[in-house]
Design an enzyme around this catalytic site. Structure first.
Site, PDB file in Angstrom:
ATOM      1  N   HIS A 140       0.951  -1.211  -0.050  1.00 22.15           N
ATOM      2  CA  HIS A 140      -0.010  -0.014  -0.123  1.00 22.15           C
ATOM      3  C   HIS A 140       0.845   1.246   0.116  1.00 22.15           C
ATOM      4  O   HIS A 140       0.566   2.271  -0.656  1.00 22.15           O
ATOM      5  CB  HIS A 140      -0.882  -0.122   1.279  1.00 22.15           C
ATOM      6  CG  HIS A 140      -1.633   1.290   1.763  1.00 22.15           C
ATOM      7  ND1 HIS A 140      -3.055   1.410   1.306  1.00 22.15           N
ATOM      8  CD2 HIS A 140      -1.215   2.279   2.095  1.00 22.15           C
ATOM      9  CE1 HIS A 140      -3.237   2.653   1.497  1.00 22.15           C
ATOM     10  NE2 HIS A 140      -2.252   3.239   2.097  1.00 22.15           N
ATOM     11  N   GLU A 141       1.970   1.453   0.861  1.00 19.84           N
ATOM     12  CA  GLU A 141       2.686   2.503   1.010  1.00 19.84           C
ATOM     13  C   GLU A 141       3.642   2.764  -0.265  1.00 19.84           C
ATOM     14  O   GLU A 141       3.697   3.765  -0.761  1.00 19.84           O
ATOM     15  CB  GLU A 141       3.691   2.497   2.182  1.00 19.84           C
ATOM     16  CG  GLU A 141       2.598   2.381   3.478  1.00 19.84           C
ATOM     17  CD  GLU A 141       1.831   3.610   3.652  1.00 19.84           C
ATOM     18  OE1 GLU A 141       2.312   4.614   3.026  1.00 19.84           O
ATOM     19  OE2 GLU A 141       0.888   3.624   4.407  1.00 19.84           O
ATOM     20  N   HIS A 197       1.940   4.588  -3.016  1.00 20.42           N
ATOM     21  CA  HIS A 197       1.959   6.131  -2.915  1.00 20.42           C
ATOM     22  C   HIS A 197       3.362   6.585  -3.615  1.00 20.42           C
ATOM     23  O   HIS A 197       3.225   7.678  -4.210  1.00 20.42           O
ATOM     24  CB  HIS A 197       1.905   6.180  -1.552  1.00 20.42           C
ATOM     25  CG  HIS A 197       0.596   6.135  -0.767  1.00 20.42           C
ATOM     26  ND1 HIS A 197      -0.432   6.448  -1.269  1.00 20.42           N
ATOM     27  CD2 HIS A 197       0.422   5.880   0.370  1.00 20.42           C
ATOM     28  CE1 HIS A 197      -1.639   6.315  -0.431  1.00 20.42           C
ATOM     29  NE2 HIS A 197      -0.812   5.807   0.572  1.00 20.42           N
ATOM     30  N   GLU A 209      -6.161   6.901  -0.524  1.00 19.88           N
ATOM     31  CA  GLU A 209      -6.019   5.702   0.048  1.00 19.88           C
ATOM     32  C   GLU A 209      -6.696   4.730  -0.461  1.00 19.88           C
ATOM     33  O   GLU A 209      -6.247   3.219  -0.525  1.00 19.88           O
ATOM     34  CB  GLU A 209      -6.598   6.193   1.324  1.00 19.88           C
ATOM     35  CG  GLU A 209      -5.943   7.245   2.321  1.00 19.88           C
ATOM     36  CD  GLU A 209      -4.330   6.720   2.432  1.00 19.88           C
ATOM     37  OE1 GLU A 209      -4.042   5.345   2.707  1.00 19.88           O
ATOM     38  OE2 GLU A 209      -3.500   7.470   2.602  1.00 19.88           O
TER      39      GLU A 209
END
Length: 302
Positions: free
Chosen positions: A142-143, A146, A216
């Protein structure tokens, strides 16, 4: 965006472009108003505004890491964390970012950096202690999304305008008031500047919140598709959110200013309006992951 195996998100790209356009327009209007009110201090205004913007862009990753207490760690110091990042970067075909750990019991993670070459991914000690390996990989995927999509850089720049509004206001008032009562605009400026700053802050705040919620969801989707294990990410999200609720409020308030950069918000009580939330509701994130899991299951059977 440099090519990676993370799927492109046109909706995220469109929202980032729109956010930066309006933030830039707001920035120009704000500086223009200050210059109109304080003609004698135009050089000071331009120097401070330009210097702060350049500093924020080039040093945003270091500022964020320092503010959140992140310390960079070597593979020898954190072999499991580095191993997970290595596997995900190989899977995503992207450069490995710097890896850091923040010494706090609040279970969370964040990424920062203006591009892939100087990115940093950080996990807290509270997160590392609570998650299983596959759950940790889901959070890190997930990170890293980004970083790959560069939305963390857009968020950093966009959120800076609210801070700049306050700094520039004080600088302009100091520059104007130092010239005494000879400047007839000073009295008007003393009334207008706080109002203008409040409007600038409010608009920039809402723009970053709208982008933050979408990014997100985009990162959840991209991370789940990269690992092929949306259920692990959903388990991590449920566990992190539940554990955060048990952390003392005084500890949560210390990290609350960085909510928009975290995997899950530090404070997200029911009393907080969704309009002002930095993250989408937990139920919405879990619903999206459940749909992805079903789609992957159907594709596997097909």
């Amino acid at each position: 965006m440099p090519h990676t195996r993370y799927p492109p998100d046109r909706g995220l790209t469109a929202r980032m472009v729109m956010t930066m356009f309006f933030i830039g327009l707001l920035y120009v209007v704000f500086i223009g108003v200050l210059l109109a009110l304080f003609k004698g201090a135009w050089l000071l205004i331009v120097i401070i505004a330009g210097g702060l913007f350049v500093a924020q862009f080039w040093f945003s990753d270091r500022i964020a890491a320092f503010s959140m207490g992140a310390r960079e760690v070597t593979p020898q110091q954190a072999p499991e964390l580095h191993g997970a990042v290595d596997r995900l970067c190989a899977l995503a075909d992207m450069p490995k970012p710097r890896v850091a750990i923040a010494d706090t019991d609040v279970p969370n993670a964040f990424a920062t950096g203006r591009n892939q070459r100087n990115a940093l991914v950080c996990a807290t000690t509270g997160l590392l202690r609570r998650l299983e390996p596959e759950e940790l990989e889901g959070v890190l995927a997930h990170e890293l999304s980004h970083v790959a999509h560069r939305d963390v850089a857009v968020m950093t720049i966009a959120s800076f305008l609210g801070v700049l509004a306050g700094i520039m206001t004080r600088a302009a008032l100091w520059g104007g008031l130092s010239r005494g009562s000879r400047n007839n605009n000073v009295g008007i400026a003393v009334l207008l500047i706080p109002l203008i700053s409040a409007v600038v802050y409010a608009i920039s705040f809402l723009l970053t919140r709208l982008l933050s919620r979408y990014r997100e969801l985009s990162a959840d989707r991209a991370g789940a598709l990269l690992t092929g294990r949306p259920s692990a990410l959903a388990a991590a999200l449920t566990k992190v959110t539940g554990q955060i609720a048990r952390i003392p409020t005084r500890d949560l308030r210390k990290v609350e200013p960085f909510n928009a950069f975290f995997f899950a918000p530090a404070l997200s009580g029911e009393s907080v309006s969704r309009l002002f939330s930095s993250h989408p509701p937990l139920e919405r994130r879990l619903d999206q992951l459940a749909r992805i899991s079903a789609q992957l299951g159907q594709a596997g059977r097909g």
